[in-house]
Scaffold this motif. Structure first.
Motif: not given
Lengths: 92, 708
Positions: A39-43
């Motif tokens: 989720x973090x890597x997708x913002x």
């Protein structure tokens, strides 16, 4: 536009699956590191503004985070805690 | 002095005179494929089969005399080692060590895209940043100063609108220049607290390395100034970040580089550092690192990009369209309607061309037979006229259908609707034990099972991946279409569309049933949840769509010209030997072979040798079924009469069902082998044949009772 759920206390965080279409603030991600990392890597990150576009009945949800739309399965959406964006503005 | 890996690399380059390699990387939906196409034009090599960006795509371009080889890496959000795509990309960068890496960034969505850029900068790779979708960014009021950005990141930055080929020359120039003068990107400090932990980790790495007196090229020895870790070949800082994150691969590599007696001490120190991070932030170190990286990026983006954050026209349109396309009730009917339309268009338009192609081959075949008969070598006339032209013609008739089907899929993909399909289908897919994303491999499977099987790589969980690739062959691929079109036009001419739809449905229902059963037995456990980005709707570019579908159709054509050609000649030989037998009679080798298997198929309604032969050869490629029948019954014209005599509508349907479900072609089996191993190839062959037999048996026996 719809501004989130009014029947929930302003700063109380609740799962995204319980939200109706509108704009929210991401409060917390409740999951393992693979889940959170993805989720973090997708913002999607605590503090980010998130717009719920469709709730999808019992299917996946669609959200808009910074101009990109992301489909989220219900299992995932359930572990994303959000709060009404209003509360942030009021307290600010 | 160079580090060992660098030295080894340049040595190898000299040895093989290899072109400098440049990797293309980026988030999904940033227009990576159009950048790749714009850069390399027609000089591309895409594995062997059509598909989206799942196979390793290679191409080359020349700029001012310098040739450059480009490799397209799979779309990904980060370089974590979770999904197969991420592992492929990371191991390509770390093992192949490309001369430069071009990272494509969606300029209209910088913050998220910069995550990957920062990870690449940490790796110290020779980077070129391509800000794509500049038009969209401008429309959203995002002002980007690429010169300033370049100075700040310490890497070249280029602006493009690859869709319209804008800025491509500048990109080529930047790539060539960065190959000639590689640069190391700037190192960004993390927020103070994190930075402290990182520096401790770096020191730990340096100290432990220093103890290893055997390694003379050690960077800490003072002899060499290379900031790379001598064994891992990447910056010490990157190694430190990865160790803090708990990256198993880097951890393993580093530990094995240490002398044995130091390993335990090192691991102990690292463990306590990670525990300190955990205690400080009350969160797993890996997540902490990701969040802190974001904090850096957030500050950076805020400083550099002035956004009035307006909503662009396309975004508004996307919102409006999604309200219908992804509606909780309307979404599915709209999706089914679009699919139905796709197939209607495919068959309706295809029909226009069919007859003329059919006619042309008939005339040619007859002319060839007459000519060689006249010159006194009738056997050659038979080989060319009946065998080759008859067999190939029977397949080529369907080229228009196949082209149109690929065209429709390309349009859906390019417009952005295809991923909405995954969104809409997720609920259904979930119910049968598949993932929403499984739908894309399955849809590609309608075109060709091979890209379908390969597209399974986008599924993160191994269980989901194997399950999906086992059912992809059940989706009726375009190679099976010739069989269906031939039989439906003969036996169901009035309901051709309906029967075709039914056949596709049989495939889909079988896939659902098989998936459900396998999920309950071999692949027990939860389906991985869906997370997927949905691109903005765009009007498909005709050039893109046409060239993609032509490329895929061309592969079909090439297959028709090579494998299928050989099989058709083989069939002709089998049908003509031993010398003197009547062509394609029961006394030929072919007849004997077919006769042996025929009794097996009697309960299914096609227990005659020609059908068995066609099915046996059909395992090479399913188009061959029609080709073989064409050869056995003497070309297009004879085929129509012969089939009407041999088949009834019920047995024709049973035959189509069997062809749909039994062993997929050799190319698909090879793809399954590559993705899952021999064990699953064997499993697929056994279960598909059993399934085909049982379903056809049911179809024929029940059909016979109902329709006499």
């Amino acid at each position: 536009m719809h501004q989130g759920r009014k029947d929930i206390a302003p700063d109380k965080a609740f799962p995204l699956t319980m939200a109706s279409p509108g704009t929210y603030e991401v409060a917390d991600l409740r999951g393992g590191r693979e889940f959170t990392g993805k989720l973090l890597s997708m913002g999607v990150q605590a503090g980010k503004r998130l717009e719920l576009i469709t709730t999808g009945g019992c299917g996946p949800l669609m959200v808009n985070v910074e101009g990109s739309r992301i489909a989220l399965g219900r299992g995932i959406a359930h572990r994303i805690l959000v709060r009404n964006e209003l509360s942030r503005r009021n307290s600010a | 002095m160079k580090s060992t890996t660098q030295y080894a690399r340049s040595y190898r380059d000299v040895q093989t005179h290899k072109l400098p390699t440049v990797a293309l990387i980026g988030n999904p939906n940033v227009g990576k494929t159009s950048v790749f196409n714009a850069l390399t034009g027609s000089h591309q090599k895409v594995g062997n089969w059509p598909g989206v960006t799942v196979e390793k795509k290679e191409g080359r371009f020349t700029y001012e005399g310098q040739q450059v080889a480009m490799v397209d890496l799979p779309g990904l959000y980060s370089l974590s080692p979770y999904s197969l795509d991420e592992r492929i990309a990371r191991s390509f960068i770390s093992q192949e060590q490309p001369g430069a890496v071009v990272v494509i960034v969606d300029a209209s969505n910088l913050e998220r895209n910069m995550y990957l850029v920062f990870e690449l900068m940490e790796m110290g790779v020779n980077l070129v940043v391509d800000l794509n979708f500049m038009d969209e960014a401008k429309e959203r009021g995002i002002e980007v100063n690429s010169k300033e950005l370049s100075r700040f990141l310490g890497v070249p930055v280029v602006e493009t609108v690859a869709f319209r080929r804008q800025g491509i020359d500048e990109l080529k120039k930047a790539i060539v220049e960065s190959l000639q003068a590689p640069r190391r990107p700037r190192t960004f400090p993390f927020p103070e607290k994190m930075e402290k932990f990182l520096q401790q980790t770096e020191k730990l790495i340096e100290d432990s390395c220093h103890h290893d007196i055997q390694t003379s090229s050690c960077f800490a020895c003072g002899e060499c100034a290379a900031p790379n870790h001598p064994v891992i070949g990447f910056p010490v800082r990157w190694v430190a970040i990865k160790l803090l994150e708990g990256d198993l691969e880097v951890n393993g590599n580093l530990l094995s580089s240490l002398p044995e007696e130091n390993r335990e001490v090192f691991a102990g120190h690292l463990r306590s550092l990670r525990q300190a991070v955990q205690a400080e932030y009350q969160e797993e170190p890996e997540i902490v690192v990701a969040e802190e990286r974001y904090a850096v990026i957030h500050g950076f983006v805020k400083e550099f990009f002035h956004s009035r954050s307006t909503v662009s026209r396309r975004m508004k349109l996307t919102d409006r369209l999604d309200r219908y396309f992804c509606h909780r009730y309307l979404g599915l009917p709209i999706f089914l309607l679009l699919m139905w339309l796709t197939f209607q268009v495919t068959f309706f338009l295809g029909e226009f061309f069919e007859e003329s192609i059919e006619g042309a081959f008939e005339v040619m075949g007859e002319a060839v037979i007459t000519f060689f008969g006249g010159v006194g070598i009738p056997w050659l006339g038979s080989l060319l006229g009946e065998g080759v032209l008859g067999g190939i013609g029977a397949i080529l008739v369907f080229l228009p259908n196949i082209f149109i089907l690929f065209l429709m899929i390309s349009i859906l993909e390019d417009s952005g609707y295809l991923s909405r399909g995954a969104f809409v289908m997720d609920r259904l897919m979930h119910a049968i034990g598949l993932h929403g994303k499984s739908f894309i491999p399955m849809l590609l499977g309608f075109g060709c099972s091979v890209p379908g099987v390969m597209a399974c790589r986008t599924l993160e969980s191994e269980r989901d991946r194997k399950l999906t690739l086992l059912v992809v062959p059940l989706m009726s691929c375009s190679a099976r279409l010739p069989i269906f079109l031939l039989f439906t036009s003969l036996f169901f001419s009035r309901y051709q569309g309906t029967i075709l739809f039914t056949l596709y449905l049989v495939g889909i229902i079988s896939a659902i049933t098989v998936a459900w059963v396998l999920r309950k037995t071999l692949f027990k456990g939860e389906v991985a949840p869906l997370i997927m980005e949905l691109p903005i709707y765009r009007i498909p570019s005709p050039k893109n769509v046409l060239s993609e579908s032509w490329r895929k159709s061309y592969l079909f054509l090439r297959k028709a010209g090579t494998i299928i050609f050989l099989v058709v000649v083989l069939v002709w030989l089998f049908a003509s030997l031993p010398v003197g037998v009547e062509y394609a009679s029961i006394d030929s080798l072919m007849g004997k072979l077919g006769e042996f298997f025929a009794p097996l198929f009697r309960p299914l309604g096609f227990g005659f040798w020609q059908a068995s032969v066609a099915l046996i050869f059909g395992t090479v490629a399913k188009e061959v079924v029609v080709g073989t029948l064409g050869t056995l019954f003497g070309g297009e014209a004879g085929l129509t009469e012969a089939l009407s005599a041999y088949f009834t509508p019920v047995s024709a349907f049973s035959f189509m069902v069997f062809s749909l479900l039994y062993i997929p072609c050799v190319a698909t089996l090879a793809a399954i082998k590559r993705e899952a191993g021999w064990k699953w190839v064997g499993f697929a062959m056994v279960y598909l044949t059993a399934l085909a037999y049982l379903v056809s048996l049911a179809v024929f026996q029940i059909g016979r009772l109902l329709f006499g």
